[in-house]
Design a protein around this motif. Sequence first.
Motif, PDB file in Angstrom:
ATOM      1  N   THR A 103       0.823  -1.214   0.000  1.00 35.02           N
ATOM      2  CA  THR A 103       0.000   0.000   0.000  1.00 35.02           C
ATOM      3  C   THR A 103       0.855   1.260   0.000  1.00 35.02           C
ATOM      4  N   ILE A 104       2.013   1.221   0.675  1.00 42.68           N
ATOM      5  CA  ILE A 104       2.916   2.381   0.597  1.00 42.68           C
ATOM      6  C   ILE A 104       3.290   2.626  -0.857  1.00 42.68           C
ATOM      7  N   GLY A 105       3.599   1.540  -1.568  1.00 42.40           N
ATOM      8  CA  GLY A 105       3.976   1.658  -2.975  1.00 42.40           C
ATOM      9  C   GLY A 105       2.863   2.266  -3.807  1.00 42.40           C
ATOM     10  N   ILE A 106       1.624   1.798  -3.580  1.00 40.56           N
ATOM     11  CA  ILE A 106       0.492   2.331  -4.341  1.00 40.56           C
ATOM     12  C   ILE A 106       0.339   3.830  -4.099  1.00 40.56           C
ATOM     13  N   ALA A 107       0.463   4.241  -2.831  1.00 38.78           N
ATOM     14  CA  ALA A 107       0.296   5.653  -2.502  1.00 38.78           C
ATOM     15  C   ALA A 107       1.347   6.491  -3.225  1.00 38.78           C
ATOM     16  N   GLU A 108       2.594   5.995  -3.285  1.00 35.46           N
ATOM     17  CA  GLU A 108       3.647   6.731  -3.982  1.00 35.46           C
ATOM     18  C   GLU A 108       3.346   6.826  -5.471  1.00 35.46           C
ATOM     19  N   ILE A 109       2.816   5.730  -6.044  1.00 27.29           N
ATOM     20  CA  ILE A 109       2.489   5.745  -7.474  1.00 27.29           C
ATOM     21  C   ILE A 109       1.425   6.805  -7.753  1.00 27.29           C
ATOM     22  N   VAL A 110       0.390   6.826  -6.906  1.00 23.45           N
ATOM     23  CA  VAL A 110      -0.668   7.825  -7.102  1.00 23.45           C
ATOM     24  C   VAL A 110      -0.092   9.231  -7.045  1.00 23.45           C
ATOM     25  N   ARG A 111       0.786   9.474  -6.062  1.00 20.98           N
ATOM     26  CA  ARG A 111       1.361  10.807  -5.900  1.00 20.98           C
ATOM     27  C   ARG A 111       2.197  11.191  -7.120  1.00 20.98           C
ATOM     28  N   LEU A 112       2.981  10.244  -7.633  1.00 16.57           N
ATOM     29  CA  LEU A 112       3.844  10.560  -8.773  1.00 16.57           C
ATOM     30  C   LEU A 112       3.026  10.743 -10.049  1.00 16.57           C
ATOM     31  N   VAL A 113       1.941   9.967 -10.184  1.00 14.85           N
ATOM     32  CA  VAL A 113       1.064  10.174 -11.344  1.00 14.85           C
ATOM     33  C   VAL A 113       0.473  11.571 -11.285  1.00 14.85           C
ATOM     34  N   ALA A 114       0.014  11.976 -10.088  1.00  9.59           N
ATOM     35  CA  ALA A 114      -0.570  13.308  -9.943  1.00  9.59           C
ATOM     36  C   ALA A 114       0.450  14.387 -10.297  1.00  9.59           C
ATOM     37  N   ARG A 115       1.721  14.139  -9.968  1.00  9.96           N
ATOM     38  CA  ARG A 115       2.739  15.153 -10.213  1.00  9.96           C
ATOM     39  C   ARG A 115       3.140  15.233 -11.684  1.00  9.96           C
ATOM     40  N   ASN A 116       3.072  14.095 -12.369  1.00  8.47           N
ATOM     41  CA  ASN A 116       3.659  14.071 -13.709  1.00  8.47           C
ATOM     42  C   ASN A 116       2.670  14.072 -14.862  1.00  8.47           C
TER      43      ASN A 116
END
Lengths: 310, 412
Positions: A103-116
Amino acid sequence: MEQALLYAATLGTLAGIYAVLTLGLNLQWGLTGLMNFGGLGFVAVGAYTAALLTAAPSPTHVGGFGVPWWLAWPAAAAAAALLALPIGAIALRLRADYLAIATIGIAEIVRLVARNEDWLTGGPLGVTAIPRPFESLGTPMGQVAFLVLVATVLVLLFAAAQATAKSPFGRALRAVRDDEEAAKAAGKNPARLRLHAFLLGAAFMGLGGAMMTAFFKFIGPDALEPVTVTFLVWVMLIAGGSGNNWGAVAGAFAVWAVWAATDWLAAQLPGEAATRAAYVRLFLIGLALQVILLARPEGLIGERIGSPQR
Amino acid sequence: MTQFALSRRGLLAATAAAATLPAFSVRAQAGQIRIGAILSASGGLAAFVPPIRAGIQLAIEEINAQGGVLDGQRLVLVEADDQTNPQVGVQVATRLVQAENVPVIIGPMASGITIAVANAVTIPAGVPIISPSATAPAVSDLNDNDTVFRTAVPDGLQGAVLGRITKARGIDRVAVIAINNDYGRGLAGAFQRGFERHGGTITASQNFEADRPSYRAELQTLAGRGNPQALVVIGYPGSGGITILRNAIENAFFNRFILTDGMRDQSVVQAVGAQALEGTFGTAPGSAATPERREAYVQAFRRMHPNLDPNAAFVAQAYDAVYVAALAMQKAGRVDRAAIRANLREVANPPGEVVGPGEWRKARELIAAGRAIDYEGASGPVNFNDTGDAEGKIEVWAVREGRITTVETVAS
């Protein structure tokens, strides 16, 4: 005096939003034992869904559909649950600690998608000028009305969470948490029960994210910090008493009060000391958690099984 | 465990006590005017804050020592830390506006936080905010009801100047690495337009995520494409900028660097090494003041804060922000959010008798005599345009003998 009351309304609104997030985590961790360290991801999906639906059209991101909040907020909850569905289907088979890492990984993916993904989310600029319900009422009525709205949502979700906890479904969730084999032997399907609890908790978090963007009138990748979303909510739940919805809400309000009080205390110090105090705040929250875990591991209001819940 | 156990009652009482603490907030005392400041005292921009805070304190000390505001009231600073996070910025801005009831706020520092704070708090409340360092062009586009001002010069101009001087120094091909936020992307775009207009080539460009332990992969990619002569680093020291310089030097990917205002900090030279950065140049907004006005400010700053740098980024802008806010109150004759907004341009823009840094008493006397005044600050002329942006100049700086030195100032 009116200004002080306004500030109290602001703090109450934020505490209410955090209480919704804590209730969601309580469904997952407190009731079912799912170690979700990716709260940020579900909050973010809910937040961006609500933001893109309600904001005015803008060339910097997709949409801006001007949808009213009472349609956008349920959509945000649904979007967060939709994200949880594939994750849950795959990751819930993992043992507790592996689920935490996933779940930590998923949260990071969501954040990076939002940023990029600039075309979708506006990239680092984020989505601005998101309307807040009742702001046309002006100050102070608009703020008070929004506080009432958040409180109403909180009461409704609390009632739903209480009903869930007391229902046969809730008892089955506890059974899966405490002894999966025994639950299986009794004819329960642990995988399905876990998935349902995961989706429900994610929907709460998505709704919390939607209310958060409406309050801040802004969402951007810089606002999505694991410390202020995922981990603060964990501290709230552990401090309040996981497994008990009263405890979850009490923990959210208590930790939020400490958080706000330390911000105010730090501001009373002269310049240089105020800078240091900013770091001491995080330390104090961690220390408070340690003290609670050592001295009162069940939290403010612990779980009560068997006896009627207050 | 029992001897250490807390009763639930005790725990609830303790948290209730913590919750009611803010209710005992210090009320405004007679003879004081409390002004707010939102600085990024922790988080990615923290390295900038000590000299900026010192600049704000210097302006307040001077004003208080030379008669105070209105009929001799003292300015008092109420500072808040936004942790370089927009949501925290909104929370502390709410506290300043609602609980502390300040008439004007200096800050926030970052553009994204300024936009969030303005939309959520200060525009609805009608509180003027004066940012010393928000440089993204998007801040001008806010529908702000004339409440958002900045003493910093927007990035579009800085990028254009940096492109021009890079080419003028005989560099034809550069690689660009920019922090992945509104500041980095906005400035990288402006630089690219400026550089290509003068015939330069960007060999490759990358956005980097803050706070990574290493940027070797990104730098290797940039160094390997199109044979760049130098690397343009757009970022902040504390959240990756220093690591990028170190990685680039250690692995010999690049040996020439071009920096912007975000990296204009002596701590960069100290951390990376003066030798490796000798000859590095860059730009920053501001420092367009006439030399004697700048000198008056620098002297006063050094007397009060001998260990901090008056020429560090955005310090003079922060100092000027306090001056124009105080002048607007003095001109309006009352401490009132709308009156301050209405008078900011009156005191900052021509026409009028020119007053400069440290000349608070003169300004007081002129206002008392009913004369128009025009504040010419430590950072430049500080004239606000229609969108509340300061019109200014761009400083060109370089690392010379281990110190960051101003080379020239370029007009728009």
